[in-house]
Design an enzyme around this catalytic site. Structure first.
Site, PDB file in Angstrom:
ATOM      1  N   ARG A   1       4.950   0.313  -3.619  1.00 22.12           N
ATOM      2  CA  ARG A   1       3.737  -0.180  -4.291  1.00 22.12           C
ATOM      3  C   ARG A   1       2.885   0.980  -4.771  1.00 22.12           C
ATOM      4  NH1 ARG A   1       0.162  -4.259  -1.093  1.00 22.12           N
ATOM      5  NH2 ARG A   1      -1.025  -3.743  -2.931  1.00 22.12           N
TER       6      ARG A   1
ATOM      7  N   ARG B   1     -10.486  -8.447   3.839  1.00 20.56           N
ATOM      8  CA  ARG B   1     -10.810  -7.736   2.594  1.00 20.56           C
ATOM      9  C   ARG B   1     -11.779  -8.630   1.812  1.00 20.56           C
ATOM     10  NH1 ARG B   1      -6.554  -3.807   1.275  1.00 20.56           N
ATOM     11  NH2 ARG B   1      -8.053  -2.963  -0.184  1.00 20.56           N
TER      12      ARG B   1
ATOM     13  N   ASP C   1      -7.388   5.992   3.417  1.00 23.36           N
ATOM     14  CA  ASP C   1      -6.002   5.888   2.921  1.00 23.36           C
ATOM     15  C   ASP C   1      -5.115   7.044   3.388  1.00 23.36           C
ATOM     16  OD1 ASP C   1      -6.541   3.508   1.750  1.00 23.36           O
ATOM     17  OD2 ASP C   1      -6.471   4.208  -0.322  1.00 23.36           O
TER      18      ASP C   1
ATOM     19  N   LYS D   1      -2.581   5.865  -8.534  1.00 23.19           N
ATOM     20  CA  LYS D   1      -2.450   4.394  -8.601  1.00 23.19           C
ATOM     21  C   LYS D   1      -3.825   3.727  -8.644  1.00 23.19           C
ATOM     22  CE  LYS D   1      -1.950   2.026  -4.678  1.00 23.19           C
ATOM     23  NZ  LYS D   1      -2.827   0.871  -4.423  1.00 23.19           N
ATOM     24  N   ASN D   2      -4.721   4.176  -7.771  1.00 18.37           N
ATOM     25  CA  ASN D   2      -6.011   3.488  -7.666  1.00 18.37           C
ATOM     26  C   ASN D   2      -6.948   3.765  -8.844  1.00 18.37           C
ATOM     27  OD1 ASN D   2      -5.227   2.196  -5.387  1.00 18.37           O
ATOM     28  ND2 ASN D   2      -6.422   3.435  -3.958  1.00 18.37           N
TER      29      ASN D   2
ATOM     30  N   CYS E   1      -3.108  -4.800   0.634  1.00 13.17           N
ATOM     31  CA  CYS E   1      -2.555  -4.419   1.928  1.00 13.17           C
ATOM     32  C   CYS E   1      -3.263  -5.174   3.037  1.00 13.17           C
ATOM     33  CB  CYS E   1      -2.701  -2.910   2.143  1.00 13.17           C
ATOM     34  SG  CYS E   1      -1.379  -2.004   1.353  1.00 13.17           S
TER      35      CYS E   1
END
Ligand code: UD1
Length: 417
Positions: free
Chosen positions: A395, A122, A304, A22-23, A117
């Site tokens: 997600r 952030r 993560d 995903k990232n 998230c």
């Protein structure tokens, strides 16, 4: 509302095919703003962040859609500089990549603050400082961010004050097509940074990473090509934790073993048997012992993986400690695991976890990886658990329920009304 129902206690055995990362997929999708013509991206996970990224691009006038099981077609030739799907920008951290990509293409961008998230602040100060070093002016009022440059951006030497995946990627996006060479120091070395660089190079960019320095030799234009996204290392590591909790043996297919090196050594110290062969990894676990870890930028222990590893420690002989050094308030999962009987004490950015007998409970996912940690803990707990707020989990994990059910976990998704 959808719920995941888990009946814990089953051993896990079988094979899991790891999805695309995903990232990596997200910055690659947004980077298509810089590219002329059709981009065909393979191995894109069908997760809600990806669907939202495609919708953001579509709202700007791009063709951005799945054209095969895990293949997307993107063409941004006709986009304009207005981001219409503003509500989606604030749901996702990766929307921050619109800043670098739009600045490169249009010399300006105006958008809501990127979301993501919710595990503490952030900030985007490193991104903005980098854009300013290239000659842009940045305004941010906490809700919206506006960046523009009245003249053409100029290449420069940029040193990031702190290692940041997002800021590194944004600097690469902003400088890939500048006239001249931009040198970015103190960069993140995460595989997703290399994946984006490889995609851009495949489209004609001249970008090289040497350790923590990235050198972007600007090119006039980038042209669409076909590219395949790396497998998701965090997904693979999550399923390794699952085997440690439930015991058993699984074969992870389509992984890049060296990307898992540091956590794999930690798992081996805990008693896992882990063997890599080509693009597969076999994982066996019986008795697992606890250990202490500290999260840090790649190649060290990933933040993560922190919540999922906390779930694993609950089932380990002797327990252990996790010190969170990237997002010091990433502990929303703690209260949820305590509902199952977990013995966890927190001191500042550290948790001390003792081995405990966990029992099923009604749980709320609070963010993506916290949600994954609850699924894992429920797989090892006695009795039934119900996990709410599944939207966080989907997600980032493609087909998590099907993949775990295929290896013997008693898990199902209950659709909402
Ligand atoms: C990315 C990942 C996220 C992962 C994180 C760290 C995506 C979409 N998200 O997030 O899953 O947890 O890397 O591996 O790829 N920081 C600042 N100022 C900034 C930017 C960051 O102080 O302008 C700080 C952050 O608060 C954090 C650290 O730098 O303490 C690292 O954050 P960063 O690597 O930027 O994370 P993201 O790119 O947001």
């Amino acid at each position: 509302m959808e719920k995941i129902i888990v009946n814990g206690g089953n051993r896990l055995n079988g094979e899991i095919c790891i999805s695309g990362m995903k990232n990596s997929a997200l910055p690659i999708i947004f980077s298509c703003i810089l590219v002329k013509g059709d981009c065909i991206i393979n191995n894109v996970p069908k997760v809600s962040d990806v669907f939202n990224a495609l919708e953001i691009l579509s709202s700007m006038g791009a063709v951005a859609e799945f054209c095969g099981k895990n293949t997307v077609l993107i063409n941004t030739d006709r986009i304009d500089d207005t981001i219409s799907a503003k509500h989606l920008v604030s749901t996702m951290r990766a929307s921050s990549y619109l800043m670098g990509a739009m600045l490169s293409r249009f010399g300006k961008v105006k958008m809501p603050m990127p979301g993501g998230c919710n595990f503490g602040a952030r900030p985007i100060d490193l991104h903005l400082k980098g854009f300013e070093a290239l000659g842009a002016k940045c305004f941010c009022d906490g809700e919206n961010v506006e960046i523009f440059s009245s003249k053409k951006l100029k290449c420069n030497k940029i040193t990031l004050d702190k290692i940041s995946v997002g800021a590194t990627i944004n600097m690469v996006l902003a400088s890939a097509c500048l006239n001249g060479t931009t040198v970015i120091s103190n960069c993140a070395k995460e595989p997703h940074v290399d994946d984006l660089i490889a995609f851009l190079n495949c489209c004609g960019a001249k970008i090289a990473r040497n350790g923590t320095t990235v050198v972007c030799q600007g090119v006039k234009a980038l042209y669409g090509k076909e590219y395949t996204v790396f497998p998701d290392m965090i997904e693979a590591l999550t399923y390794i934790c699952a085997v440690g909790i439930c015991k058993g043996e699984i074969l992870l297919k389509r992984v890049v073993p060296y990307q898992l090196s540091y956590p794999t050594e930690v798992f081996k110290e805990m008693g896992f048997e882990i063997t890599a062969c080509g693009d597969t990894v076999t994982v066996r676990a019986d008795e697992i012992f606890g250990c202490d870890v500290v999260t840090a930028p790649y190649p060290l222990f990933p933040t993560d993986l922190h919540p999922q590893f906390a779930a694993l420690l609950c089932f380990s002989r002797g327990g252990g400690c996790i010190r969170e050094e990237i997002f010091p308030t990433r502990f929303a999962y703690v209260n949820e695991l305590r509902k199952m009987g977990a013995s966890i004490s927190r001191l500042r950015n550290m948790v001390y976890i003792k081995e405990a007998q966990l029992t099923g409970a009604s749980l709320d996912a609070t963010d993506l990886r916290a949600g994954a940690s609850l699924v894992l803990a429920a797989l090892g707990a006695a009795g039934e658990s119900e996990i709410n707020n599944v939207n966080y989990i989907v997600r980032g994990y493609e087909s998590i329920v099907e993949k775990i059910a295929d290896i013997g976990g008693k898990i199902k998704l209950i659709k909402g009304d």
